[in-house]
Design a protein around this motif. Structure first.
Motif, PDB file in Angstrom:
ATOM      1  N   PRO A  90       0.836  -1.212   0.000  1.00 43.05           N
ATOM      2  CA  PRO A  90       0.000   0.000   0.000  1.00 43.05           C
ATOM      3  C   PRO A  90       0.871   1.263   0.000  1.00 43.05           C
ATOM      4  O   PRO A  90       1.889   1.329   0.686  1.00 43.05           O
ATOM      5  N   PHE A  91       0.446   2.253  -0.782  1.00 47.32           N
ATOM      6  CA  PHE A  91       1.145   3.537  -0.849  1.00 47.32           C
ATOM      7  C   PHE A  91       0.155   4.636  -0.502  1.00 47.32           C
ATOM      8  O   PHE A  91      -0.989   4.632  -0.965  1.00 47.32           O
ATOM      9  N   SER A  92       0.613   5.593   0.281  1.00 40.39           N
ATOM     10  CA  SER A  92      -0.238   6.696   0.717  1.00 40.39           C
ATOM     11  C   SER A  92      -0.092   7.880  -0.230  1.00 40.39           C
ATOM     12  O   SER A  92       1.026   8.325  -0.519  1.00 40.39           O
ATOM     13  N   VAL A  93      -1.210   8.407  -0.684  1.00 37.03           N
ATOM     14  CA  VAL A  93      -1.213   9.611  -1.525  1.00 37.03           C
ATOM     15  C   VAL A  93      -1.162  10.817  -0.595  1.00 37.03           C
ATOM     16  O   VAL A  93      -2.091  11.049   0.185  1.00 37.03           O
ATOM     17  N   VAL A  94      -0.070  11.581  -0.656  1.00 33.21           N
ATOM     18  CA  VAL A  94       0.124  12.683   0.276  1.00 33.21           C
ATOM     19  C   VAL A  94       0.022  14.054  -0.383  1.00 33.21           C
ATOM     20  O   VAL A  94       0.184  15.078   0.272  1.00 33.21           O
ATOM     21  N   GLY A  95      -0.223  14.086  -1.691  1.00 31.98           N
ATOM     22  CA  GLY A  95      -0.337  15.371  -2.375  1.00 31.98           C
ATOM     23  C   GLY A  95      -0.642  15.173  -3.842  1.00 31.98           C
ATOM     24  O   GLY A  95      -0.730  14.040  -4.333  1.00 31.98           O
ATOM     25  N   ILE A  96      -0.808  16.288  -4.545  1.00 29.80           N
ATOM     26  CA  ILE A  96      -1.135  16.258  -5.976  1.00 29.80           C
ATOM     27  C   ILE A  96      -0.008  16.920  -6.751  1.00 29.80           C
ATOM     28  O   ILE A  96       0.378  18.059  -6.470  1.00 29.80           O
ATOM     29  N   ALA A  97       0.541  16.195  -7.722  1.00 27.09           N
ATOM     30  CA  ALA A  97       1.588  16.728  -8.597  1.00 27.09           C
ATOM     31  C   ALA A  97       0.924  17.489  -9.738  1.00 27.09           C
ATOM     32  O   ALA A  97       0.403  16.886 -10.677  1.00 27.09           O
ATOM     33  N   GLU A  98       0.926  18.812  -9.641  1.00 26.47           N
ATOM     34  CA  GLU A  98       0.181  19.633 -10.589  1.00 26.47           C
ATOM     35  C   GLU A  98       0.776  19.606 -11.995  1.00 26.47           C
ATOM     36  O   GLU A  98       0.061  19.714 -12.984  1.00 26.47           O
ATOM     37  N   ASN A  99       2.098  19.490 -12.115  1.00 28.02           N
ATOM     38  CA  ASN A  99       2.735  19.609 -13.427  1.00 28.02           C
ATOM     39  C   ASN A  99       2.957  18.271 -14.115  1.00 28.02           C
ATOM     40  O   ASN A  99       3.506  18.231 -15.208  1.00 28.02           O
ATOM     41  N   GLU A 100       2.594  17.184 -13.490  1.00 27.03           N
ATOM     42  CA  GLU A 100       2.761  15.879 -14.141  1.00 27.03           C
ATOM     43  C   GLU A 100       1.718  15.758 -15.248  1.00 27.03           C
ATOM     44  O   GLU A 100       0.513  15.829 -14.995  1.00 27.03           O
ATOM     45  N   PRO A 101       2.144  15.607 -16.520  1.00 30.57           N
ATOM     46  CA  PRO A 101       1.208  15.751 -17.631  1.00 30.57           C
ATOM     47  C   PRO A 101       0.350  14.539 -17.937  1.00 30.57           C
ATOM     48  O   PRO A 101      -0.493  14.611 -18.819  1.00 30.57           O
ATOM     49  N   GLU A 102       0.527  13.410 -17.250  1.00 33.23           N
ATOM     50  CA  GLU A 102      -0.246  12.215 -17.566  1.00 33.23           C
ATOM     51  C   GLU A 102      -0.764  11.584 -16.282  1.00 33.23           C
ATOM     52  O   GLU A 102      -0.290  11.910 -15.196  1.00 33.23           O
ATOM     53  N   PRO A 103      -1.744  10.694 -16.386  1.00 38.10           N
ATOM     54  CA  PRO A 103      -2.202   9.991 -15.185  1.00 38.10           C
ATOM     55  C   PRO A 103      -1.069   9.162 -14.599  1.00 38.10           C
ATOM     56  O   PRO A 103      -0.663   8.158 -15.176  1.00 38.10           O
ATOM     57  N   ALA A 104      -0.528   9.569 -13.480  1.00 39.79           N
ATOM     58  CA  ALA A 104       0.663   8.915 -12.935  1.00 39.79           C
ATOM     59  C   ALA A 104       0.751   9.123 -11.433  1.00 39.79           C
ATOM     60  O   ALA A 104       0.125  10.022 -10.867  1.00 39.79           O
ATOM     61  N   LEU A 105       1.548   8.257 -10.801  1.00 39.88           N
ATOM     62  CA  LEU A 105       1.942   8.418  -9.416  1.00 39.88           C
ATOM     63  C   LEU A 105       3.405   8.826  -9.387  1.00 39.88           C
ATOM     64  O   LEU A 105       4.222   8.267 -10.120  1.00 39.88           O
ATOM     65  N   VAL A 106       3.738   9.822  -8.583  1.00 38.33           N
ATOM     66  CA  VAL A 106       5.112  10.312  -8.462  1.00 38.33           C
ATOM     67  C   VAL A 106       5.716   9.737  -7.183  1.00 38.33           C
ATOM     68  O   VAL A 106       5.111   9.844  -6.106  1.00 38.33           O
ATOM     69  N   ILE A 107       6.884   9.140  -7.313  1.00 36.33           N
ATOM     70  CA  ILE A 107       7.534   8.471  -6.196  1.00 36.33           C
ATOM     71  C   ILE A 107       9.002   8.895  -6.147  1.00 36.33           C
ATOM     72  O   ILE A 107       9.577   9.305  -7.160  1.00 36.33           O
ATOM     73  N   HIS A 108       9.598   8.843  -4.973  1.00 36.49           N
ATOM     74  CA  HIS A 108      11.025   9.151  -4.858  1.00 36.49           C
ATOM     75  C   HIS A 108      11.819   8.010  -5.490  1.00 36.49           C
ATOM     76  O   HIS A 108      11.502   6.831  -5.315  1.00 36.49           O
ATOM     77  N   ARG A 109      12.890   8.344  -6.217  1.00 36.25           N
ATOM     78  CA  ARG A 109      13.612   7.306  -6.953  1.00 36.25           C
ATOM     79  C   ARG A 109      14.357   6.342  -6.031  1.00 36.25           C
ATOM     80  O   ARG A 109      14.615   5.192  -6.410  1.00 36.25           O
ATOM     81  N   ASP A 110      14.688   6.768  -4.819  1.00 35.62           N
ATOM     82  CA  ASP A 110      15.306   5.832  -3.880  1.00 35.62           C
ATOM     83  C   ASP A 110      14.352   4.682  -3.562  1.00 35.62           C
ATOM     84  O   ASP A 110      14.742   3.513  -3.531  1.00 35.62           O
ATOM     85  N   THR A 111      13.102   5.024  -3.332  1.00 33.11           N
ATOM     86  CA  THR A 111      12.088   3.994  -3.058  1.00 33.11           C
ATOM     87  C   THR A 111      11.857   3.128  -4.287  1.00 33.11           C
ATOM     88  O   THR A 111      11.758   1.901  -4.200  1.00 33.11           O
ATOM     89  N   TYR A 112      11.777   3.777  -5.438  1.00 32.74           N
ATOM     90  CA  TYR A 112      11.561   3.036  -6.685  1.00 32.74           C
ATOM     91  C   TYR A 112      12.707   2.058  -6.937  1.00 32.74           C
ATOM     92  O   TYR A 112      12.485   0.895  -7.289  1.00 32.74           O
ATOM     93  N   ARG A 113      13.929   2.537  -6.762  1.00 32.55           N
ATOM     94  CA  ARG A 113      15.098   1.690  -7.017  1.00 32.55           C
ATOM     95  C   ARG A 113      15.107   0.483  -6.067  1.00 32.55           C
ATOM     96  O   ARG A 113      15.452  -0.634  -6.471  1.00 32.55           O
ATOM     97  N   GLU A 114      14.688   0.678  -4.843  1.00 32.81           N
ATOM     98  CA  GLU A 114      14.696  -0.411  -3.869  1.00 32.81           C
ATOM     99  C   GLU A 114      13.581  -1.424  -4.122  1.00 32.81           C
ATOM    100  O   GLU A 114      13.805  -2.640  -4.056  1.00 32.81           O
ATOM    101  N   LEU A 115      12.375  -0.954  -4.422  1.00 32.86           N
ATOM    102  CA  LEU A 115      11.227  -1.855  -4.524  1.00 32.86           C
ATOM    103  C   LEU A 115      11.058  -2.486  -5.897  1.00 32.86           C
ATOM    104  O   LEU A 115      10.436  -3.540  -6.021  1.00 32.86           O
ATOM    105  N   TRP A 116      11.602  -1.835  -6.931  1.00 34.90           N
ATOM    106  CA  TRP A 116      11.454  -2.395  -8.277  1.00 34.90           C
ATOM    107  C   TRP A 116      12.787  -2.869  -8.864  1.00 34.90           C
ATOM    108  O   TRP A 116      12.825  -3.290 -10.016  1.00 34.90           O
ATOM    109  N   ASN A 117      13.853  -2.784  -8.107  1.00 34.91           N
ATOM    110  CA  ASN A 117      15.169  -3.268  -8.547  1.00 34.91           C
ATOM    111  C   ASN A 117      15.571  -2.689  -9.901  1.00 34.91           C
ATOM    112  O   ASN A 117      16.052  -3.409 -10.784  1.00 34.91           O
ATOM    113  N   ASP A 118      15.375  -1.394 -10.048  1.00 29.36           N
ATOM    114  CA  ASP A 118      15.660  -0.741 -11.333  1.00 29.36           C
ATOM    115  C   ASP A 118      16.496   0.503 -11.087  1.00 29.36           C
ATOM    116  O   ASP A 118      15.971   1.558 -10.722  1.00 29.36           O
TER     117      ASP A 118
END
Length: 292
Positions: free
Chosen positions: A79-107
């Motif tokens: 589960p991920f908590s939505v803590v705000g709205i990214a106003e400038n993100e141009p597509e339907p997306a979730l914005v995440i910190h890359r440290d978390t992304y790198r750890e959880l998706w091994n990328d």
């Protein structure tokens, strides 16, 4: 320098784009892009299982800050908590910190590297140096922010290039439609036009009357087109794009283009009315009055 990676991931609702950013991309004013509609900086907000939702995604999924979404990671569904709205993100997306992304998706890879130059650094020299060191190995393209915006604008213009073909087709239909409408009107009103000639209207006046009818039809069409076009433009820019895509756009009406098309339309209406006007002017009064 700040890295940016994106991928589509499965969720409890549907597949969603996950945009991962380094801290510098979120906070460094020289390259920062993401704007968040709440208090606090994006970098301090993100981290762990805290994410931002783009404006478009909030409409698609009917979610808001405080909600939770479950994403499929390389380890497990979390589960991920939505803590705000990214106003400038141009597509339907979730914005995440890359440290978390790198750890959880091994990328650890990135597809964009955003570089801020120190004051006084020569832009072209920095570009050449980056390409010399990394360009061939990673097949890089180095663009300034302005060049990147122009690239996307060019893609948008290319996508709408068919519009110009449609405009030509519409103008041709205007020419044919005006000519056909006025020609039919002249045939249907042959007796009436003959009576006007019989009571003293000259051929020139009759020619001018039919021509003015064509211009009047064209003027009404131009007014309706401008009103409808501006209204639809305001609707899409102010309502539809923010709701569907999450984009905030500035309304810009190209009045010069509108004026040019209006002039061309009126010229075509005038051209389309010439043959019916000539036919009306050449009517034989006796034959016109015998017409039933």
């Amino acid at each position: 320098m700040a890295g940016n990676q994106a991928r589509d991931v499965a969720s409890e609702k549907s597949a969603v784009t996950l945009s991962a950013y380094d801290t510098a991309y979120l906070e460094d004013p020289r390259i920062a892009f993401v704007q968040v509609s709440h208090n606090g900086s994006p970098a301090s907000t993100l981290g762990g299982t805290r994410v931002l939702a783009s404006r478009a995604l909030t409409y698609d999924w009917n979610i808001a800050p405080g909600d939770t979404v479950v994403l499929e990671t390389a380890r497990a569904n979390l589960p991920f908590s939505v803590v705000g709205i990214a106003e400038n993100e141009p597509e339907p997306a979730l914005v995440i910190h890359r440290d978390t992304y790198r750890e959880l998706w091994n990328d650890p890879t990135i597809w964009f590297a955003h570089v801020a130059l120190e004051p006084g650094t020569d832009l072209e020299e920095a570009r050449r140096e980056i390409l010399r060191r990394l360009g061939r190995k990673y097949r890089l393209r180095v663009r300034t922010r302005g060049e990147l915006v122009e690239y996307f604008a060019g893609q948008a213009r290319q996508a709408f290039s068919l519009q110009y073909v449609l405009e030509v087709m519409v103008l041709v239909l205007v020419l044919v439609g005006i000519g056909d409408t006025l020609a039919s009107g002249v045939v249907e009103r042959t007796r009436e036009l003959g009576m006007l000639r019989a009571v003293g209207m000259s051929r020139r006046q009759l020619f001018g009357m039919v021509t003015l009818e064509g211009l009047a039809i064209g003027s009404l069409g131009v007014v309706l087109a401008v009103v409808a076009g501006v209204g639809l433009g305001v609707f899409w820019v102010e309502e539809q794009f923010p709701r569907v895509m999450g984009w905030k756009l500035d309304l810009h009406v190209p009045w010069r283009v509108v004026g040019g098309i209006a002039v061309v339309t009126m010229a075509l209406c005038l051209l389309g009315s010439l043959l019916p006007a000539l036919r009306a002017a050449r009517l034989s009064v006796p034959e016109a009055l015998r017409n039933e």
